[in-house]
Design an enzyme around this catalytic site. Structure first.
Site, mmCIF file in Angstrom:
data_model
loop_
_atom_site.group_PDB
_atom_site.id
_atom_site.type_symbol
_atom_site.label_atom_id
_atom_site.label_comp_id
_atom_site.label_asym_id
_atom_site.label_seq_id
_atom_site.Cartn_x
_atom_site.Cartn_y
_atom_site.Cartn_z
ATOM 1 N N ASP A 482 45.333 70.747 74.620
ATOM 2 C CA ASP A 482 43.977 70.476 75.112
ATOM 3 C C ASP A 482 43.986 70.019 76.579
ATOM 4 O O ASP A 482 45.029 69.622 77.123
ATOM 5 C CB ASP A 482 43.342 69.397 74.204
ATOM 6 C CG ASP A 482 41.829 69.520 74.114
ATOM 7 O OD1 ASP A 482 41.235 70.240 74.929
ATOM 8 O OD2 ASP A 482 41.243 68.879 73.216
ATOM 9 N N ASP A 552 33.746 74.426 72.061
ATOM 10 C CA ASP A 552 33.533 73.300 71.146
ATOM 11 C C ASP A 552 32.270 73.498 70.323
ATOM 12 O O ASP A 552 32.030 72.766 69.365
ATOM 13 C CB ASP A 552 33.407 71.989 71.938
ATOM 14 C CG ASP A 552 34.775 71.394 72.222
ATOM 15 O OD1 ASP A 552 35.776 71.943 71.734
ATOM 16 O OD2 ASP A 552 34.830 70.380 72.938
HETATM 17 C C1 DGJ Z 1 38.157 68.725 72.822
HETATM 18 C C2 DGJ Z 1 38.478 69.898 71.952
HETATM 19 O O1 DGJ Z 1 37.824 71.023 72.386
HETATM 20 C C3 DGJ Z 1 38.146 69.557 70.509
HETATM 21 O O2 DGJ Z 1 38.363 70.668 69.690
HETATM 22 C C4 DGJ Z 1 39.003 68.408 70.099
HETATM 23 O O3 DGJ Z 1 40.347 68.793 70.087
HETATM 24 C C5 DGJ Z 1 38.777 67.238 71.025
HETATM 25 N N1 DGJ Z 1 38.949 67.619 72.411
HETATM 26 C C6 DGJ Z 1 39.712 66.116 70.712
HETATM 27 O O4 DGJ Z 1 39.615 65.097 71.611
#
Ligand code: DGJ
Length: 737
Positions: A482, A552
């Site tokens: 991430d 997301d």
């Molecule tokens: C952002 C990501 O896009 C989510 O899927 C998740 O992993 C969160 N970060 C976790 O902090």
């Protein structure tokens, strides 16, 4: 032969003809070594001379600085425009020279036609498996005064309508020069009779397609955020005015780079259009020492004479086959359960095991443990950088969880965000100078975190060691990598003031070197990239990690639009998609399970909801979807993709429903998916003409057993009706008989 170099029909000039199966790209060498762009379009076999040079001797802005007097650089289509002479259009290269000026006058010096495609050292790029796939033209230009050489590279693919471009600048003078702009590709289109397509958006609504006419002046997109960004994807296409999904000319450009970029089209007073793409000159410069070389990243250029659909398929095939690498390149991707939307930070080993039990019953193959497993990470305000397991939350640590998953027949995956550090962390305490910050200025804390300074070798070395230890600490077969903030206060404590404008680019190079080492050391791991969803969905990342968390936003209707934009360029195998709970956590919308499942099945499939809260019936239903996906995943991930309704044409249909198809490489199997996006009472019927089937074959609908000829399906279409009331979505599987 892909590349021909010969005299033009007029006998005076020479030209390079770069031929792919359906396209030609022509570069002319004019008098005094002037290198002129002569065209890019449908394939031809010969070039007779430069009909596109506008010979005019009028007006103050056409300095007659060349002989004959009526030839001006300002009206001449160029291959790589420079600053300071009589071309006033935005240039492709700019450098501060020893004499304090920025004038460069690049002329032909030499050329080489190379079998194969040389790699770009330290940078991601498309590659070949054998030299016969590509011929590369290395066209070397030299400044008329200084020993500054600029080599333009063109990799011409024999079996694909693709040309890849990149640039190398060499300083063979005795003094340092400062590069301030080095575009990777620049093309002067003779006319501006195009529409420009871009993919723009924001967090949660990435890659929405916008199309506009070109107008005089500048139009373009950029990122100044340190990553390619949610806001503008590093992709632009020029569409002929009549181009649509299946017809008309399309020129697609995609930058193989994950940092700040610029793509612009400048339409001049002659109504020609200069396209350029490269590292964003904003906050960029590069000190090129005497004897040094600088390489600007690759731009992939795709030509389609058959509209956007063909352009997409050309990008998909290239990226799947010759950009993605590693063990997972061609492997069917596992069905995942990710605990993020199921638990957020609130979990312990018991809860994870319960979730895994439910997921196993629902046909899942891989359990991915998301954020919150390490350090003091009880919320998103601390602990990034402390990559040791939080045993308060997870008794027995990662190896225990991994073994529990293994017992259940599930693989185990782990979330990390290695490029970041929280001010409240052991790592920050030990190395406060390792983050990107400007001494003396207040630090900007996005999501209460700072970016580590990946331009520093000791930082990437540290990350390599630390992450290697984590990845080896348990049976981990999947990593979600991430990246949750943009770059501000761009400064590295390790560099002097002369070099600070190199930091953003050095960061990207540092990231690439780290990814190269880790992916080589852990070839069995499936790496998935993520950047608050789709904040770094670019081909640079795909070179290291073959799939990317698309957004997301997991709402099915939002995803239909986001995924439509994404698959305009990137293959379905790259697009990670999950079924989530309703009401949706981002939009609060309620959509039927079928719609959520069929939408997620457009890419690499998984779930992201608390399955322990589902009833037995719901789990059984989900298990059916998982079984279905297992049946279709090779076709979805590795087949050809067709849009049945063009999402970007202004029509009533588009506002009402979306429809797409995946067809197996050998056309033996096809998946047709239709989804309503607008609820209506007594919704009208939908008739869809299918695409990409084996025209002379017949196909059986695997559910009803009904057999159709491919021609019926393609010329007359298939009827979908009464969908809205129930599932809002339908999927039909067709098997060639
Ligand atoms: C952002 C990501 O896009 C989510 O899927 C998740 O992993 C969160 N970060 C976790 O902090």
């Amino acid at each position: 032969m892909g590349i021909i170099f010969e005299k033009c029909g007029n006998g005076e000039e020479s030209y390079f003809l770069l031929n792919t199966p359906s396209s030609s790209y022509i570069i002319s060498l004019l008098k005094d070594g002037i290198v002129s762009h002569s065209g890019w379009g449908r394939r031809i076999e010969k070039w007779s001379g430069n009909s596109s040079i506008w010979k005019i001797d009028r007006g103050v802005n056409l300095p007659p600085d060349l002989d004959p007097r009526n030839l001006s650089l300002d009206t001449l289509p160029q291959e790589y425009g420079t600053a300071g002479k009589s071309d006033f259009r935005p240039c492709a290269i700019e450098a501060a020279l020893k004499d304090g000026t920025n004038t460069l006058d690049l002329r032909y010096f030499s050329h080489q036609i190379i079998g194969g495609k040389p790699p770009l050292k330290g940078m991601p790029a498309t590659y070949t498996l054998n030299d016969g796939e590509v011929q590369t033209l290395a066209l070397k230009l030299k400044d008329t005064v200084y020993d500054i050489y600029v080599t333009l590279f063109y990799a011409v693919w024999a079996e694909r309508d693709v040309i890849c471009r990149w640039v190398q600048v060499e300083n063979k003078t005795a003094d340092k020069i400062k590069l301030e702009k080095v575009m990777s590709a620049c093309i002067d289109f003779a006319s501006s009779d195009f529409r420009m397509l871009q993919m723009s958006g924001a967090w949660g609504r990435e890659r929405k397609v916008y199309i506009r006419d070109l107008v005089p002046g500048t139009q373009g997109i950029e990122s100044r955020r340190g990553s390619s960004s949610h806001h503008q994807n590093p992709f632009v296409a020029l569409l002929s005015k009549d181009a649509s999904e299946d017809s008309g000319e399309v020129f697609g450009f995609n930058f193989v780079y994950s940092g700040n970029f610029e793509a612009r089209i400048d339409v001049d007073y002659t109504e020609s259009a200069r396209f350029s793409m490269g590292i964003n000159p904003y906050n960029f410069s590069w000190n090129l020492e005497a004897g040094g070389a600088f390489v600007a990243p690759e731009v992939v250029m795709v030509y389609s004479k058959d509209g956007l659909g063909q352009m997409s398929r050309t990008f998909h095939d290239l990226y799947r086959e010759r950009l993605c690498r590693g063990e997972w390149k061609n492997k069917p991707r596992p069905i995942v359960i990710n605990n993020w939307e199921a638990t957020y930070f609130d979990f312990n080993e018991k809860k994870l095991c319960e979730l895994a039990d439910a997921a196993k019953a629902a046909g899942v193959e891989m359990f991915v443990l998301d954020d919150g497993w390490f350090g003091n990470r009880f919320d998103d305000r601390r602990a990034l950088g402390d990559w040791f397991v939080n045993t308060q939350k997870l008794k027995g640590g990662l190896s225990y969880i991994a073994s529990e998953m293994k017992k259940r027949g599930l693989g185990f995956g782990l979330w990390v965000e290695p490029e970041m550090v929280s001010p409240e962390s052991e790592l920050y305490k030990a190395h406060p100078d390792w983050c990107i910050h400007i001494p003396g200025r207040e630090m900007y804390l996005a999501r209460t975190q700072l970016m580590l300074d990946l331009s520093r070798k000791e930082v990437t070395d540290y990350l390599f060691e630390t992450l290697s230890a984590v990845f080896a600490s348990a049976e981990i077969s999947y990593i979600k990598w991430d990246f949750n903030r943009y770059m501000t206060d761009v400064h590295s404590d390790a560099l002097d003031s002369e070099h600070q404008q190199e930091v953003a680019h050095r960061y990207v190079l540092g990231l690439y070197s780290l990814l190269e080492r880790l992916t080589a050391k852990f070839p069995h791991i499936l790496f998935e990239s993520c950047a608050s969803g789709g904040g770094r969905f670019d081909p640079g990342i795909l070179y290291y990690m073959p799939q990317i968390w698309t957004s997301d936003n997991t709402d099915a209707l939002s995803r239909i639009s986001i995924q439509a934009g994404t698959t305009l360029v990137y293959p379905p195998s790259a697009m990670s998609c999950h079924v989530s709970a309703v009401p949706n956590h981002q939009t609060a919308r309620i959509t039927p399970l079928a719609q959520r499942a069929f939408t997620a099945m457009a890419g690499t499939y998984g779930y992201e909801l608390d399955m322990t809260k589902l009833s037995k019936d719901e789990i059984a239903q989900i298990a059916e979807y998982s079984e279905l996906y297992k049946k279709i995943r090779t076709v979805v991930q590795y087949g050809s993709f067709y849009r049945l309704v063009s999402p970007w044409e202004k029509s009533d249909k588009v506002e009402k429903y979306a429809a797409w198809m995946n067809v197996a490489e050998d056309k033996s199997f096809a998946v047709v998916t239709v989804s309503w996006v607008y609820a209506e009472a007594l919704a009208p019927k939908i008739v869809l003409r299918l695409k990409g089937l084996d025209e002379n074959a017949a196909y059986k609908d695997t559910k009803t057993g009904k057999i159709y000829s491919a021609k019926e399906l393609m010329y007359y279409g298939l009827l979908f009706a009464n969908m809205w009331a129930g599932s809002a979505s339908e999927q039909i599987l067709l098997e060639r008989v």
